[in-house]
Design a protein around this motif. Structure first.
Motif, PDB file in Angstrom:
ATOM      1  N   SER A 214     -18.353  10.518 117.415  1.00  0.00           N
ATOM      2  CA  SER A 214     -19.379  10.390 116.374  1.00  0.00           C
ATOM      3  C   SER A 214     -19.004  11.105 115.087  1.00  0.00           C
ATOM      4  O   SER A 214     -19.566  10.832 114.039  1.00  0.00           O
ATOM      5  CB  SER A 214     -20.713  10.883 116.901  1.00  0.00           C
ATOM      6  OG  SER A 214     -20.575  12.189 117.378  1.00  0.00           O
ATOM      7  N   GLU A 333     -26.093  18.132 121.552  1.00  0.00           N
ATOM      8  CA  GLU A 333     -26.256  19.222 120.603  1.00  0.00           C
ATOM      9  C   GLU A 333     -26.803  20.403 121.384  1.00  0.00           C
ATOM     10  O   GLU A 333     -27.321  20.223 122.483  1.00  0.00           O
ATOM     11  CB  GLU A 333     -27.295  18.853 119.547  1.00  0.00           C
ATOM     12  CG  GLU A 333     -26.827  17.939 118.455  1.00  0.00           C
ATOM     13  CD  GLU A 333     -27.910  17.840 117.392  1.00  0.00           C
ATOM     14  OE1 GLU A 333     -27.684  18.305 116.291  1.00  0.00           O
ATOM     15  OE2 GLU A 333     -29.002  17.331 117.708  1.00  0.00           O
ATOM     16  N   ASP A 442     -14.826  23.750 120.360  1.00  0.00           N
ATOM     17  CA  ASP A 442     -16.150  24.377 120.385  1.00  0.00           C
ATOM     18  C   ASP A 442     -15.994  25.873 120.639  1.00  0.00           C
ATOM     19  O   ASP A 442     -15.191  26.278 121.494  1.00  0.00           O
ATOM     20  CB  ASP A 442     -17.008  23.798 121.520  1.00  0.00           C
ATOM     21  CG  ASP A 442     -17.614  22.454 121.152  1.00  0.00           C
ATOM     22  OD1 ASP A 442     -17.356  21.970 120.031  1.00  0.00           O
ATOM     23  OD2 ASP A 442     -18.346  21.896 121.984  1.00  0.00           O
TER      24      ASP A 442
HETATM   25  P1  AMP Z   1     -19.250  13.706 120.859  1.00  0.00           P
HETATM   26  O1  AMP Z   1     -17.890  13.641 121.427  1.00  0.00           O
HETATM   27  O2  AMP Z   1     -19.413  12.929 119.606  1.00  0.00           O
HETATM   28  O3  AMP Z   1     -20.317  13.382 121.865  1.00  0.00           O
HETATM   29  O4  AMP Z   1     -19.488  15.221 120.412  1.00  0.00           O
HETATM   30  C1  AMP Z   1     -19.182  16.282 121.292  1.00  0.00           C
HETATM   31  C2  AMP Z   1     -19.606  17.575 120.675  1.00  0.00           C
HETATM   32  O5  AMP Z   1     -21.048  17.661 120.647  1.00  0.00           O
HETATM   33  C3  AMP Z   1     -19.185  18.785 121.474  1.00  0.00           C
HETATM   34  O6  AMP Z   1     -17.837  19.130 121.235  1.00  0.00           O
HETATM   35  C4  AMP Z   1     -20.160  19.838 120.977  1.00  0.00           C
HETATM   36  O7  AMP Z   1     -19.775  20.334 119.717  1.00  0.00           O
HETATM   37  C5  AMP Z   1     -21.438  19.018 120.830  1.00  0.00           C
HETATM   38  N1  AMP Z   1     -22.235  19.127 122.065  1.00  0.00           N
HETATM   39  C6  AMP Z   1     -22.363  18.244 123.066  1.00  0.00           C
HETATM   40  N2  AMP Z   1     -23.200  18.706 124.015  1.00  0.00           N
HETATM   41  C7  AMP Z   1     -23.604  19.923 123.615  1.00  0.00           C
HETATM   42  C8  AMP Z   1     -24.456  20.934 124.170  1.00  0.00           C
HETATM   43  N3  AMP Z   1     -25.084  20.753 125.317  1.00  0.00           N
HETATM   44  N4  AMP Z   1     -24.615  22.078 123.466  1.00  0.00           N
HETATM   45  C9  AMP Z   1     -23.984  22.253 122.285  1.00  0.00           C
HETATM   46  N5  AMP Z   1     -23.171  21.350 121.713  1.00  0.00           N
HETATM   47  C10 AMP Z   1     -22.982  20.207 122.362  1.00  0.00           C
END
Ligand code: AMP
Length: 581
Positions: A214, A333, A442
């Protein structure tokens, strides 16, 4: 899962246990002779086991009666679609793109393309023509399956600019025949004209899925996953959500985001559950009704959706009469502690936070229903996941053992849904590892009980004077102020300090944006966070900018932070969702 031994930076024991379970489920899903095909695992596998009469998909349209598919119907229709694709020259190595809403045809087309051995690339139906064209181009898609209205509005005019896109298959409303369109085939006619074919005997490492991340901070990248990923989907479906044939599983993620494929399609079907698919967008009023009327047992959604429900307030939540919900979980998030506990008050179960990313392919760290949950934390690694907090020093990576120290989240390769690589110019580019670790980008800390806490994306950290500020810590605290519905905190360039934290917020119904509220919130922030961490500015917005997956777009906020004058114009207090009835 027992708490990991925190004196080890890696949960090695759990990893070994996970590996043996992966072998077991591999045997359970195998097509024979070591072959593995996601399409087969999600449909034909259940028919062979005598579960063909169970409901696989229950799709709620924007209007009209729900449309159902049993596992036997799903196996047959996807077999027909696979045969039609093969007859049209589409097979292993080809990419089939999908531009479909959450309708039965999405499931049939995805599983059919997988059974034909093709790579499935779901696209966001909410994207405009530009991003759809660039993704079709990057994916080098040879065939597109699209809802006829989406095709007409978003693809038809640019067909000439997509020379690699040889064929388009159009789906009419509610699965009916599509109106004839130049250069397009009708999905319904293709299906009736073909006899069901069995799944191609793909190998576990053959490419199966292509998703574009994304991109909350950078340019979207094409991420490829192999058929083997289904092992992780099946196991996380069972271990995180406890999914089995008696469950009704509802995932609100859009097709296009990997969550919409991994948990909107594959995991619940591999587990033999009924998938509830709702075509409509976020709508808290409608959602309480769906949870109760459809007897949803497991709900997987996002912090954006949860915040929208919280914003609608307690009165609506009190009208909820559902009793079936066993697990509610969130992804995408950070989920603040207040939202976790709000779930318990409003729905009878807390929202369990789960962490993963497109590259990881399935839930990796989570608060599991059978574990002691820690509101505000991401939870603990699932069995088979070796996670560590590490410090990077050039190319060298050193695990950090001391609890509560911030570092980058790293995962040891080997879990089945790990990406095969990134797509670049039609070829698969390798994944960079550092000292044998996959680095997630992260920043996290792990507490003495082995729970991981999200601090921020490494590229979102605010460097203020000598202090590194994690935006989530500031946002989490500000969210406790009753006036604020959503908050995004970013760094604004500063001559003296390099960057200072500034906040953007939307308001709950009943609060008026203006200088008085701004001063009150900023003083609350200084009192609670201290002057080093407290935002220097607060700007009110009707809505925060988001990705289509609902994630706050920090790069847009960063740009706004530079544009915004010190004090922004007061905006109406109520966002697009409107006040509580
Ligand atoms: P995407 O690959 O586009 O779904 O984005 C993944 C990113 O979303 C991760 O590397 C985190 O930065 C963030 N993310 C996903 N799940 C969480 C969560 N439970 N808590 C905090 N950040 C999250």
């Amino acid at each position: 899962m027992a708490s990991p031994n925190v004196s080890h930076s890696v949960n090695e024991g759990c990893a070994a246990a996970g590996a043996s379970r992966w072998d077991e489920v591999r045997a359970e899903l195998a097509l024979g002779d070591g072959a593995l095909n996601i399409g087969h695992a999600c449909a034909d596998h259940h028919v062979a086991a005598g579960r063909g009469g169970r409901v696989a998909v229950r799709a709620l349209g924007a209007h009209g009666e729900p449309r159902l598919l049993t596992y036997a119907q799903l196996a047959e229709a996807s077999g027909r679609f696979a045969a039609a694709l093969t007859a049209r020259g589409i097979g292993p190595g080809d990419t089939v793109a999908l531009l479909l809403r959450r309708t039965p045809e999405l499931f049939v087309a995805a599983l059919g393309a997988l059974k034909a051995g093709a790579v499935v690339c779901p696209l966001f139906p909410t994207f405009g023509p530009g991003p759809i064209r660039s993704r079709l181009d990057l994916a080098q898609a040879r065939l597109l399956v699209a809802a006829e209205d989406l095709y007409a509005r978003k693809v038809a005019a640019q067909r000439g600019a997509l020379p690699r896109l040889e064929q388009a298959v159009l789906v009419g409303e509610d699965g009916a025949a599509a109106r004839p369109a130049p250069g397009c085939l009708d999905y319904a006619a293709l299906l009736t004209g073909a006899a069901p074919a069995p799944a191609v005997a793909t190998r576990p490492l053959d490419p199966a899925l292509l998703h574009f991340t994304s991109g909350t901070t950078g340019t979207p990248k094409g991420v490829v996953h192999p058929h083997r990923a289904v092992l992780a989907h099946l196991l996380t479906g069972r271990e995180m959500f406890g999914l089995g044939p008696d469950d009704v599983f509802w995932c609100t993620a859009d097709p296009g985001w990997i969550t919409g494929t991994a948990y909107g399609i594959i995991a619940p079907l591999a587990c033999g559950a009924t998938v509830l698919a709702d075509e409509a967008d976020i709508n808290p009023r409608r959602w309480y009704g769906i949870l109760a009327d459809e007897q949803v047992t497991v709900w997987y959604t996002t912090p954006t959706a949860i915040r929208a429900m919280m914003r609608f307030g307690a009165a609506l939540a009190r009208s909820y009469r559902g009793t079936s919900l066993r697990v509610a979980a969130s992804v995408g998030e950070p989920l603040n502690a207040e939202a976790v506990l709000w779930g318990r008050r409003a729905l009878g179960v807390p929202f369990l936070d789960t962490w993963w990313q497109t590259e990881i392919g399935s839930v990796a760290i989570a608060n599991r229903p059978d574990d002691s949950i820690r509101p505000g934390s991401m939870g603990r690694p699932l069995p088979g996941i070796q996670a560590a907090v590490v410090r990077r020093d050039g190319n060298h990576v050193e695990p950090i053992d001391t609890p509560d120290t911030v570092g980058e989240l790293a995962i040891r390769p080997g879990w089945p849904s790990m990406l095969s690589g990134y797509l670049g110019e039609g070829v698969l580019l390798g994944v960079g590892l550092h000292d044998g670790w996959y680095l997630t980008g992260d920043l996290v800390r792990r507490d003495a009980d082995g729970c991981f806490w999200f601090v921020g994306r490494a590229d979102d950290m605010i460097k203020c004077g000598g202090v590194q500020i994690g935006p989530f810590e500031v946002e989490g605290l500000l969210m406790n102020h009753p006036a604020l519905a959503e908050v995004g905190v970013v760094g604004k360039p500063d001559l003296l300090l390099r960057e200072v934290p500034v906040a953007f917020a939307s308001l709950n119904p009943g609060f008026q944006a203006g200088d008085a509220l701004r001063a009150e919130v900023l003083s609350y922030a200084r009192q609670e966070l201290g002057s080093a961490l407290a935002p220097r500015e607060l700007h009110f917005l009707a809505e925060l900018p988001k990705t289509v997956a609902g994630k706050i777009l920090r790069r847009v906020l960063k740009a706004k932070a530079v544009e915004e004058p010190e004090e922004s114009e007061p905006l109406p207090a109520v966002g697009v969702l409107g006040p509580e009835a």
